[in-house]
Design a protein around this motif. Sequence first.
Motif, PDB file in Angstrom:
ATOM      1  N   UNK A  69       8.790  76.787  24.548  1.00 45.56           N
ATOM      2  CA  UNK A  69       9.610  75.970  25.429  1.00 45.56           C
ATOM      3  C   UNK A  69      11.003  75.771  24.805  1.00 45.56           C
ATOM      4  N   UNK A  70      12.043  76.306  25.433  1.00 46.32           N
ATOM      5  CA  UNK A  70      13.382  76.219  24.836  1.00 46.32           C
ATOM      6  C   UNK A  70      13.943  74.798  24.786  1.00 46.32           C
ATOM      7  N   UNK A  71      13.281  73.864  25.456  1.00 47.17           N
ATOM      8  CA  UNK A  71      13.751  72.483  25.450  1.00 47.17           C
ATOM      9  C   UNK A  71      13.549  71.819  24.095  1.00 47.17           C
ATOM     10  N   UNK A  72      12.530  72.287  23.356  1.00 46.06           N
ATOM     11  CA  UNK A  72      12.237  71.628  22.077  1.00 46.06           C
ATOM     12  C   UNK A  72      11.678  72.553  20.999  1.00 46.06           C
ATOM     13  N   UNK A  73      11.160  73.716  21.385  1.00 50.74           N
ATOM     14  CA  UNK A  73      10.495  74.598  20.418  1.00 50.74           C
ATOM     15  C   UNK A  73      11.488  75.148  19.387  1.00 50.74           C
ATOM     16  N   UNK A  74      10.933  75.514  18.233  1.00 44.61           N
ATOM     17  CA  UNK A  74      11.722  76.131  17.166  1.00 44.61           C
ATOM     18  C   UNK A  74      11.437  77.630  17.124  1.00 44.61           C
ATOM     19  N   UNK A  75      12.347  78.378  16.570  1.00 44.25           N
ATOM     20  CA  UNK A  75      12.176  79.825  16.464  1.00 44.25           C
ATOM     21  C   UNK A  75      11.006  80.152  15.544  1.00 44.25           C
ATOM     22  N   UNK A  76      10.286  81.231  15.842  1.00 43.26           N
ATOM     23  CA  UNK A  76       9.209  81.680  14.964  1.00 43.26           C
ATOM     24  C   UNK A  76       9.692  82.900  14.178  1.00 43.26           C
ATOM     25  N   UNK A  77       8.819  83.429  13.325  1.00 47.00           N
ATOM     26  CA  UNK A  77       9.234  84.542  12.470  1.00 47.00           C
ATOM     27  C   UNK A  77       9.574  85.792  13.272  1.00 47.00           C
ATOM     28  N   UNK A  78       8.826  86.065  14.352  1.00 52.28           N
ATOM     29  CA  UNK A  78       9.118  87.247  15.160  1.00 52.28           C
ATOM     30  C   UNK A  78      10.488  87.153  15.819  1.00 52.28           C
ATOM     31  N   UNK A  79      10.821  85.958  16.287  1.00 54.59           N
ATOM     32  CA  UNK A  79      12.124  85.736  16.913  1.00 54.59           C
ATOM     33  C   UNK A  79      13.246  85.955  15.899  1.00 54.59           C
ATOM     34  N   UNK A  80      13.066  85.384  14.714  1.00 51.97           N
ATOM     35  CA  UNK A  80      14.076  85.535  13.666  1.00 51.97           C
ATOM     36  C   UNK A  80      14.221  86.994  13.250  1.00 51.97           C
ATOM     37  N   UNK A  81      13.104  87.685  13.206  1.00 48.59           N
ATOM     38  CA  UNK A  81      13.131  89.098  12.812  1.00 48.59           C
ATOM     39  C   UNK A  81      13.953  89.914  13.809  1.00 48.59           C
ATOM     40  N   UNK A  82      13.765  89.639  15.095  1.00 43.98           N
ATOM     41  CA  UNK A  82      14.523  90.352  16.128  1.00 43.98           C
ATOM     42  C   UNK A  82      16.015  90.062  16.018  1.00 43.98           C
ATOM     43  N   UNK A  83      16.352  88.806  15.792  1.00 40.00           N
ATOM     44  CA  UNK A  83      17.758  88.440  15.672  1.00 40.00           C
ATOM     45  C   UNK A  83      18.393  89.070  14.434  1.00 40.00           C
ATOM     46  N   UNK A  84      17.662  89.038  13.339  1.00 35.85           N
ATOM     47  CA  UNK A  84      18.155  89.619  12.094  1.00 35.85           C
ATOM     48  C   UNK A  84      18.380  91.117  12.230  1.00 35.85           C
ATOM     49  N   UNK A  85      17.439  91.801  12.873  1.00 33.59           N
ATOM     50  CA  UNK A  85      17.521  93.254  13.029  1.00 33.59           C
ATOM     51  C   UNK A  85      18.690  93.694  13.907  1.00 33.59           C
ATOM     52  N   UNK A  86      19.217  92.784  14.701  1.00 28.46           N
ATOM     53  CA  UNK A  86      20.343  93.127  15.577  1.00 28.46           C
ATOM     54  C   UNK A  86      21.624  93.367  14.788  1.00 28.46           C
ATOM     55  N   UNK A  87      21.685  92.827  13.561  1.00 28.02           N
ATOM     56  CA  UNK A  87      22.900  92.933  12.764  1.00 28.02           C
ATOM     57  C   UNK A  87      23.950  91.900  13.128  1.00 28.02           C
ATOM     58  N   UNK A  88      23.631  91.047  14.101  1.00 26.07           N
ATOM     59  CA  UNK A  88      24.574  90.022  14.548  1.00 26.07           C
ATOM     60  C   UNK A  88      24.254  88.636  14.006  1.00 26.07           C
ATOM     61  N   UNK A  89      23.068  88.483  13.437  1.00 25.85           N
ATOM     62  CA  UNK A  89      22.625  87.166  12.974  1.00 25.85           C
ATOM     63  C   UNK A  89      22.271  87.218  11.486  1.00 25.85           C
ATOM     64  N   UNK A  90      22.893  86.343  10.728  1.00 26.57           N
ATOM     65  CA  UNK A  90      22.592  86.173   9.313  1.00 26.57           C
ATOM     66  C   UNK A  90      21.790  84.880   9.164  1.00 26.57           C
ATOM     67  N   UNK A  91      20.723  84.907   8.376  1.00 27.71           N
ATOM     68  CA  UNK A  91      19.848  83.735   8.251  1.00 27.71           C
ATOM     69  C   UNK A  91      19.963  83.145   6.851  1.00 27.71           C
ATOM     70  N   UNK A  92      20.198  81.834   6.798  1.00 38.32           N
ATOM     71  CA  UNK A  92      20.394  81.141   5.531  1.00 38.32           C
ATOM     72  C   UNK A  92      19.421  79.963   5.395  1.00 38.32           C
ATOM     73  N   UNK A  93      19.397  79.362   4.221  1.00 40.41           N
ATOM     74  CA  UNK A  93      18.425  78.328   3.863  1.00 40.41           C
ATOM     75  C   UNK A  93      18.906  76.933   4.277  1.00 40.41           C
ATOM     76  N   UNK A  94      18.023  76.209   4.981  1.00 41.72           N
ATOM     77  CA  UNK A  94      18.332  74.846   5.449  1.00 41.72           C
ATOM     78  C   UNK A  94      17.233  73.873   5.008  1.00 41.72           C
ATOM     79  N   UNK A  95      16.572  74.206   3.924  1.00 35.26           N
ATOM     80  CA  UNK A  95      15.401  73.555   3.322  1.00 35.26           C
ATOM     81  C   UNK A  95      14.112  73.983   4.017  1.00 35.26           C
ATOM     82  N   UNK A  96      13.037  73.949   3.257  1.00 31.18           N
ATOM     83  CA  UNK A  96      11.731  74.220   3.846  1.00 31.18           C
ATOM     84  C   UNK A  96      11.210  72.963   4.541  1.00 31.18           C
TER      85      UNK A  96
END
Length: 290
Positions: A154-181
Amino acid sequence: MFISLRLKHLILPVILAICIISAITICIFVDSKPASLAASTSSDKEIKLPILMYHGIRKSTSAQNKYVISPDEFESDLKYIKENGYETIVVADLLEYFDNGKALPKKPIMITFDDGCLNNYTYAFPLLKKYNAKMILSPIGKCIDEYSKNGDKNPAYAQADWNTLREMLDSGLVEIQNHTYNMHASIGRVGASQKIGESDEEYRKNLSEDLKKFNERMKAELNITPTAFTYPYGAISKNSPDIIKELGFRASFDCSEKINHIKSEADLHELHRFIRPHNKSSAEILSKIE
């Protein structure tokens, strides 16, 4: 007199030879200086870098506020950036500049998203592809793990999962950084700052373990090692900067609303960012600093 003239004829060629040898030696030294020294000269020119900070994107007007804007507002920002000669960069571009002397755009700008809301993927990511723009995403590690398990989309409140992040990262347009665990909203502290009554030793241990855990999760899931740390709420304690540097982060982001004037790699820590709220466009923000 004859001896004096003869000595002059002998001495002049020797002096000339010494000068030639010295010049060659200097040239060899200059050409063979370490790559790190050569790259450091690229920092002689000041980099004027505005950074925009976003959080959520929602279509619902009732949800839009200081931290949530509409998809149309984000697209208008991307249009303004492109039409006014800006080019989006990420931390990797800055590091390439300082490490290898790779040129930066004439008008660089950064787009950052904090927290890792799924709506960043739902609404922002397609627009990045449309305008060929880059962004830096700083999600929260524990939230990624939780939503990777529960499958809530649900885009109203859900957070990204690993598959979503992987797709964004693979695009070359998104860099992912640390915001604490799991220190973004931990009880008793503001963001990742030091708690009242927490000793320096305890704080160093707690912050280090948390950030290392998230780095390890990203290495396992995405095969990346974050190069920057994004301070939750921009909360920085006196010991935070040293710990962040000791952990190997080469850059960090705060929430101070002012432009960055970068002259050396040291200036990559505590980079300032302008929050982009609902009903205040990036055009309004950037026009004041151009």
